[in-house]
Design a protein around this motif. Sequence first.
Motif, PDB file in Angstrom:
ATOM      1  N   GLU A  87      -1.104   5.394  -0.738  1.00  0.00           N
ATOM      2  CA  GLU A  87      -1.151   6.852  -0.911  1.00  0.00           C
ATOM      3  C   GLU A  87      -2.086   7.522   0.095  1.00  0.00           C
ATOM      4  OE1 GLU A  87      -2.286   7.673  -4.902  1.00  0.00           O
ATOM      5  OE2 GLU A  87      -0.412   6.932  -5.764  1.00  0.00           O
ATOM      6  N   VAL A  88      -3.005   6.756   0.676  1.00  0.00           N
ATOM      7  CA  VAL A  88      -3.973   7.286   1.634  1.00  0.00           C
ATOM      8  C   VAL A  88      -3.442   7.008   3.044  1.00  0.00           C
ATOM      9  CG1 VAL A  88      -6.358   7.209   2.448  1.00  0.00           C
ATOM     10  CG2 VAL A  88      -5.844   6.872   0.013  1.00  0.00           C
ATOM     11  N   PRO A  89      -3.079   8.025   3.813  1.00  0.00           N
ATOM     12  CA  PRO A  89      -2.438   7.786   5.116  1.00  0.00           C
ATOM     13  C   PRO A  89      -3.246   6.886   6.044  1.00  0.00           C
ATOM     14  CG  PRO A  89      -2.235  10.087   4.487  1.00  0.00           C
ATOM     15  CD  PRO A  89      -3.139   9.458   3.480  1.00  0.00           C
ATOM     16  N   GLU A  90      -4.570   7.073   6.078  1.00  0.00           N
ATOM     17  CA  GLU A  90      -5.385   6.251   6.978  1.00  0.00           C
ATOM     18  C   GLU A  90      -5.349   4.780   6.588  1.00  0.00           C
ATOM     19  OE1 GLU A  90      -6.948  10.433   6.964  1.00  0.00           O
ATOM     20  OE2 GLU A  90      -6.300   8.989   5.441  1.00  0.00           O
ATOM     21  N   VAL A  91      -5.320   4.512   5.293  1.00  0.00           N
ATOM     22  CA  VAL A  91      -5.240   3.130   4.827  1.00  0.00           C
ATOM     23  C   VAL A  91      -3.833   2.579   5.036  1.00  0.00           C
ATOM     24  CG1 VAL A  91      -5.501   1.612   2.820  1.00  0.00           C
ATOM     25  CG2 VAL A  91      -7.097   3.518   3.164  1.00  0.00           C
ATOM     26  N   GLU A  92      -2.826   3.393   4.767  1.00  0.00           N
ATOM     27  CA  GLU A  92      -1.444   2.995   5.018  1.00  0.00           C
ATOM     28  C   GLU A  92      -1.259   2.581   6.475  1.00  0.00           C
ATOM     29  OE1 GLU A  92       2.824   2.642   4.935  1.00  0.00           O
ATOM     30  OE2 GLU A  92       1.270   2.500   3.394  1.00  0.00           O
ATOM     31  N   GLN A  93      -1.874   3.343   7.388  1.00  0.00           N
ATOM     32  CA  GLN A  93      -1.782   3.001   8.813  1.00  0.00           C
ATOM     33  C   GLN A  93      -2.457   1.669   9.090  1.00  0.00           C
ATOM     34  OE1 GLN A  93      -0.150   4.529  11.204  1.00  0.00           O
ATOM     35  NE2 GLN A  93      -0.901   3.238  12.893  1.00  0.00           N
ATOM     36  N   ALA A  94      -3.635   1.456   8.506  1.00  0.00           N
ATOM     37  CA  ALA A  94      -4.355   0.198   8.736  1.00  0.00           C
ATOM     38  C   ALA A  94      -3.588  -0.997   8.206  1.00  0.00           C
ATOM     39  CB  ALA A  94      -5.739   0.274   8.080  1.00  0.00           C
ATOM     40  N   LEU A  95      -2.825  -0.805   7.124  1.00  0.00           N
ATOM     41  CA  LEU A  95      -2.089  -1.907   6.501  1.00  0.00           C
ATOM     42  C   LEU A  95      -0.643  -2.000   6.972  1.00  0.00           C
ATOM     43  CD1 LEU A  95      -3.297  -1.507   2.789  1.00  0.00           C
ATOM     44  CD2 LEU A  95      -4.246  -2.993   4.564  1.00  0.00           C
ATOM     45  N   MET A  96      -0.280  -1.191   7.958  1.00  0.00           N
ATOM     46  CA  MET A  96       1.116  -1.069   8.373  1.00  0.00           C
ATOM     47  C   MET A  96       1.758  -2.413   8.693  1.00  0.00           C
ATOM     48  SD  MET A  96       2.687   1.355  11.392  1.00  0.00           S
ATOM     49  CE  MET A  96       1.541   0.651  12.597  1.00  0.00           C
ATOM     50  N   ASN A  97       1.040  -3.264   9.414  1.00  0.00           N
ATOM     51  CA  ASN A  97       1.572  -4.573   9.789  1.00  0.00           C
ATOM     52  C   ASN A  97       1.013  -5.700   8.918  1.00  0.00           C
ATOM     53  OD1 ASN A  97       3.104  -3.545  12.022  1.00  0.00           O
ATOM     54  ND2 ASN A  97       1.173  -3.371  13.168  1.00  0.00           N
ATOM     55  N   GLY A  98       0.363  -5.306   7.830  1.00  0.00           N
ATOM     56  CA  GLY A  98      -0.280  -6.292   6.979  1.00  0.00           C
ATOM     57  C   GLY A  98       0.618  -6.762   5.849  1.00  0.00           C
ATOM     58  N   GLU A  99       0.238  -7.882   5.274  1.00  0.00           N
ATOM     59  CA  GLU A  99       0.957  -8.456   4.135  1.00  0.00           C
ATOM     60  C   GLU A  99      -0.053  -8.920   3.092  1.00  0.00           C
ATOM     61  OE1 GLU A  99       3.929 -12.194   2.984  1.00  0.00           O
ATOM     62  OE2 GLU A  99       3.238 -11.895   5.060  1.00  0.00           O
ATOM     63  N   LEU A 100       0.139  -8.500   1.868  1.00  0.00           N
ATOM     64  CA  LEU A 100      -0.703  -8.964   0.768  1.00  0.00           C
ATOM     65  C   LEU A 100      -0.350 -10.413   0.472  1.00  0.00           C
ATOM     66  CD1 LEU A 100      -2.746  -8.300  -1.508  1.00  0.00           C
ATOM     67  CD2 LEU A 100      -0.785  -7.589  -2.905  1.00  0.00           C
ATOM     68  N   VAL A 101      -1.328 -11.308   0.617  1.00  0.00           N
ATOM     69  CA  VAL A 101      -1.056 -12.740   0.494  1.00  0.00           C
ATOM     70  C   VAL A 101      -1.684 -13.345  -0.759  1.00  0.00           C
ATOM     71  CG1 VAL A 101      -0.768 -13.054   2.977  1.00  0.00           C
ATOM     72  CG2 VAL A 101      -3.038 -13.334   1.954  1.00  0.00           C
ATOM     73  N   SER A 102      -2.202 -12.496  -1.644  1.00  0.00           N
ATOM     74  CA  SER A 102      -2.775 -12.980  -2.892  1.00  0.00           C
ATOM     75  C   SER A 102      -2.497 -11.984  -3.989  1.00  0.00           C
ATOM     76  CB  SER A 102      -4.292 -13.181  -2.761  1.00  0.00           C
ATOM     77  OG  SER A 102      -4.941 -11.911  -2.646  1.00  0.00           O
ATOM     78  N   ARG A 103      -2.510 -12.444  -5.226  1.00  0.00           N
ATOM     79  CA  ARG A 103      -2.456 -11.506  -6.337  1.00  0.00           C
ATOM     80  C   ARG A 103      -3.771 -10.739  -6.388  1.00  0.00           C
ATOM     81  NH1 ARG A 103      -0.124 -15.833 -10.393  1.00  0.00           N
ATOM     82  NH2 ARG A 103       2.119 -15.431 -10.233  1.00  0.00           N
ATOM     83  N   PRO A 104      -3.725  -9.449  -6.617  1.00  0.00           N
ATOM     84  CA  PRO A 104      -4.985  -8.701  -6.745  1.00  0.00           C
ATOM     85  C   PRO A 104      -5.804  -9.213  -7.921  1.00  0.00           C
ATOM     86  CG  PRO A 104      -3.111  -7.209  -6.490  1.00  0.00           C
ATOM     87  CD  PRO A 104      -2.549  -8.567  -6.720  1.00  0.00           C
ATOM     88  N   ARG A 105      -7.105  -9.250  -7.720  1.00  0.00           N
ATOM     89  CA  ARG A 105      -8.014  -9.655  -8.783  1.00  0.00           C
ATOM     90  C   ARG A 105      -8.692  -8.409  -9.339  1.00  0.00           C
ATOM     91  NH1 ARG A 105     -11.166 -15.161  -7.764  1.00  0.00           N
ATOM     92  NH2 ARG A 105     -11.084 -14.982 -10.044  1.00  0.00           N
TER      93      ARG A 105
END
Length: 395
Positions: free
Chosen positions: A247-265
């Motif tokens: 929801e935060v554009p700046e964070v969305e941009q930082a995560l654009m090429n990222g992949e969540l590789v763990s379940r959130p804790r």
Amino acid sequence: MEGDLCDVVIVGARCAGAPLGMLLAERGYAVEMVDRNPTGADTLSTHWIRWPGVQQLRKWGLLSALEKTGCPPIVRASLDFEGRVIAGGPQAGGAEAVTYAPRRTELDALLVAEARAKGARLRERFSVTHLIVVDGRVAGVRGAGPDGAVGLRARVVVGADGRNSTVARLAKSPVVEDRGILARSLYGYWSGVVEPGVRVVFRGRRGISLWPTHDGLTVVSLVFPPEEAPGPGRSALTEFYVSSLREVPEVEQALMNGELVSRPRSAAVRNARRHAHGPGWVLAGDAGHHKDPVSAQGISDAFADAGVLADALDAGLSGSARLDEALAGYAATRDAQRLAAFAYTCEQAELRPFGTDFLDDLTRTAGDTQATEAFLKTFVGCDAPSDAGWLGESH
């Protein structure tokens, strides 16, 4: 079965217990560490070691060992408050104020290895069930591990076993202040995120932070008010976490090429502190004093406790001071070091909206090189924070 008398039994061999075991063992004391988990098991934790904690590792000769584990140095910080950004590379003594955000799997294993190298013994997968009490004083612990039921006698028992401390419960350590749960947090590990340093973004009543850690991963944390709790089930928790970040554009941009590789804790930490000592027992780290991870001080505080408590126990066990008086001195030092930070952390964990005056001050700070440097130095812990903490008069 009860073993021979040792000087100190330390329950919990992580960021407080393992360094304490190292410091006491290298001074010649017989130290027995016990932990319910195997060495290197993961645990819920903030990751950041602020500047004071880094300095402790340097003093102990462990900083290069941490670097060799592959933990990336953090030399830059970007703090974004509703679009007002303070960014740069903080300095300390004319050099980069380098900090680190290690995985606990790596950090705890390193600390335990050093403690054992100095002569401290360790029993893994050992759960304490009782305190041994003789004439009103704690004189050891009883528990069970892979070798069955065992009693360990000691001159002092240290509870370094986290915020749900068994030692604190068995010793009936009174809670002297309880501010309750003020915020919740979720964190997960992402691959493919290129972030040169730490980034913190505040939007509304949410805070998001990105920290480079081991294995080329970035730990991404979300802090939010308790009433915004996601629905039941792991899928709902993951959906809430990811959607909140994006929801935060700046964070969305930082995560654009990222992949969540763990379940959130998930964590919901009660802000509370206990009386630190009694006849034959003492608490260190989160066992005696824990607070919301929003200020990321837990690891550095645990290191500080280990250093102060090692000196107190040395004085008490060597006979240069009465043991109970030495432990009381440790408790007084702990409170002197922690009370302002505790109150500040509780204030920040309420996640109230930023005031207009604070945001205007940030705009002026961002345009002033010296003011920016001072702000970032306080953030990483190079300078003692003001009464308002590293965010200044933020809320």
